[in-house]
Design a protein around this motif. Structure first.
Motif, short mmCIF file in Angstrom:
data_model
loop_
_atom_site.label_atom_id
_atom_site.label_comp_id
_atom_site.label_asym_id
_atom_site.label_seq_id
_atom_site.Cartn_x
_atom_site.Cartn_y
_atom_site.Cartn_z
N THR A 38 12.06 -7.76 25.40
CA THR A 38 13.41 -7.73 25.96
C THR A 38 14.05 -9.09 25.69
O THR A 38 13.42 -10.13 25.93
N ILE A 39 15.28 -9.06 25.19
CA ILE A 39 16.02 -10.29 24.85
C ILE A 39 17.32 -10.29 25.63
O ILE A 39 18.04 -9.28 25.65
N VAL A 40 17.63 -11.40 26.30
CA VAL A 40 18.90 -11.58 26.99
C VAL A 40 19.61 -12.77 26.37
O VAL A 40 19.10 -13.90 26.42
N LEU A 41 20.75 -12.51 25.75
CA LEU A 41 21.54 -13.57 25.12
C LEU A 41 22.46 -14.21 26.15
O LEU A 41 22.87 -13.56 27.11
N PRO A 42 22.80 -15.48 25.96
CA PRO A 42 23.62 -16.18 26.97
C PRO A 42 25.07 -15.71 26.97
O PRO A 42 25.56 -15.16 25.98
N TYR A 55 21.19 -22.22 20.65
CA TYR A 55 20.74 -22.19 22.04
C TYR A 55 19.24 -22.42 22.16
O TYR A 55 18.47 -21.96 21.32
N PRO A 56 18.84 -23.09 23.24
CA PRO A 56 17.40 -23.15 23.51
C PRO A 56 16.88 -21.76 23.84
O PRO A 56 17.65 -20.89 24.25
N ILE A 57 15.61 -21.55 23.65
CA ILE A 57 15.00 -20.25 23.91
C ILE A 57 13.90 -20.44 24.95
O ILE A 57 13.16 -21.41 24.90
N ARG A 92 25.75 -26.36 36.23
CA ARG A 92 25.30 -24.99 35.96
C ARG A 92 24.02 -25.00 35.14
O ARG A 92 23.70 -25.97 34.46
N VAL A 93 23.31 -23.89 35.19
CA VAL A 93 22.15 -23.70 34.33
C VAL A 93 22.66 -23.70 32.89
O VAL A 93 23.63 -23.00 32.58
N PRO A 94 22.06 -24.47 31.99
CA PRO A 94 22.52 -24.48 30.60
C PRO A 94 22.37 -23.09 29.98
O PRO A 94 21.46 -22.34 30.32
N LYS A 95 23.25 -22.78 29.05
CA LYS A 95 23.17 -21.49 28.37
C LYS A 95 21.95 -21.48 27.46
O LYS A 95 21.71 -22.44 26.73
N MET A 96 21.18 -20.39 27.55
CA MET A 96 19.96 -20.26 26.77
C MET A 96 19.65 -18.81 26.51
O MET A 96 20.22 -17.92 27.15
N ILE A 97 18.76 -18.57 25.58
CA ILE A 97 18.30 -17.22 25.25
C ILE A 97 16.99 -16.98 25.99
O ILE A 97 16.09 -17.81 25.96
N PHE A 98 16.90 -15.83 26.67
CA PHE A 98 15.67 -15.46 27.37
C PHE A 98 14.96 -14.36 26.59
O PHE A 98 15.58 -13.41 26.14
N VAL A 99 13.64 -14.52 26.44
CA VAL A 99 12.83 -13.53 25.74
C VAL A 99 11.65 -13.16 26.64
O VAL A 99 10.95 -14.04 27.15
N PHE A 100 11.46 -11.86 26.82
CA PHE A 100 10.39 -11.33 27.65
C PHE A 100 9.47 -10.49 26.77
O PHE A 100 9.75 -9.32 26.52
N LEU A 134 3.75 -16.32 18.22
CA LEU A 134 4.22 -17.19 17.14
C LEU A 134 5.06 -16.41 16.14
O LEU A 134 6.09 -16.90 15.65
N ASP A 135 4.65 -15.17 15.83
CA ASP A 135 5.44 -14.31 14.94
C ASP A 135 6.79 -13.98 15.58
O ASP A 135 7.82 -13.98 14.91
N LEU A 136 6.78 -13.70 16.88
CA LEU A 136 8.01 -13.40 17.59
C LEU A 136 8.95 -14.61 17.58
O LEU A 136 10.15 -14.47 17.37
N ASP A 137 8.40 -15.80 17.78
CA ASP A 137 9.22 -17.01 17.75
C ASP A 137 9.86 -17.20 16.37
O ASP A 137 11.04 -17.55 16.27
#
Length: 156
Positions: A38-42, A55-57, A92-100, A134-137
């Motif tokens: 699951t990916i959540v973009l900022p 963006y940081p991830i 505020r929390v900096p904008k970043m990409i979340f990956v689950f 590592l492949d996902l990154d």
């Protein structure tokens, strides 16, 4: 003029022109392991003014018995703190990409969880979770606007 979204969108609608939260099956090229991600973009990721922004991830690893989409709410909660009008922008929390990523065991590859590591070479068909991550990154860096590696000095 671009539209500023104030909510997580999992599908495109008339009020949501972009999907900024998605769940997909990712196949790791090194191992062939398939896992849900699951990916959540900022907020603002698709706005024209941010097209050169990188963006940081952040990778959130779920616990035993959970699945990646179980953590999607964390992305939504943090997403709101990135844009909340009542908080000055500097706080505020900096904008970043979340990956689950998916860390569940399947097909007998592990007994009680992987803790996101590769199984020892002596375990045939053992989970190769570190390699999967590592492949996902590498995939995330290739397909999304992710910041490059940085060196950070931490002082106590």
């Amino acid at each position: 003029r671009s539209i500023v979204l104030d909510r997580i969108c999992t599908s495109m609608t008339s009020t949501c022109p972009h999907v900024n939260s998605t769940t997909m099956d990712f196949t790791a090229p090194t191992t062939g392991r398939v896992g849900e991600v699951t990916i959540v973009l900022p907020p603002g990721y698709f706005e024209e003014a941010n097209q050169n922004e990188r963006y940081p991830i952040v990778y959130f690893l779920h616990g035993y018995g959970m699945q990646p989409h179980d953590l999607q709410a964390i992305g939504g909660l943090m997403w709101n703190y990135m844009i909340q009008a009542g908080i000055p922008e500097s706080r505020r929390v900096p904008k970043m990409i979340f990956v689950f990523p998916d860390g569940r065991c399947r097909n007998g590859e592990c007994l009680r969880g992987t803790f996101y590591t590769d199984a020892p070479p002596s375990t045939p068909n053992g989970a190769q979770m570190q390699t999967f991550l590592l492949d996902l990154d590498a995939y995330m860096h290739e397909h999304y606007r992710v910041r490059g590696d940085e060196t950070v000095t931490v002082m106590e």
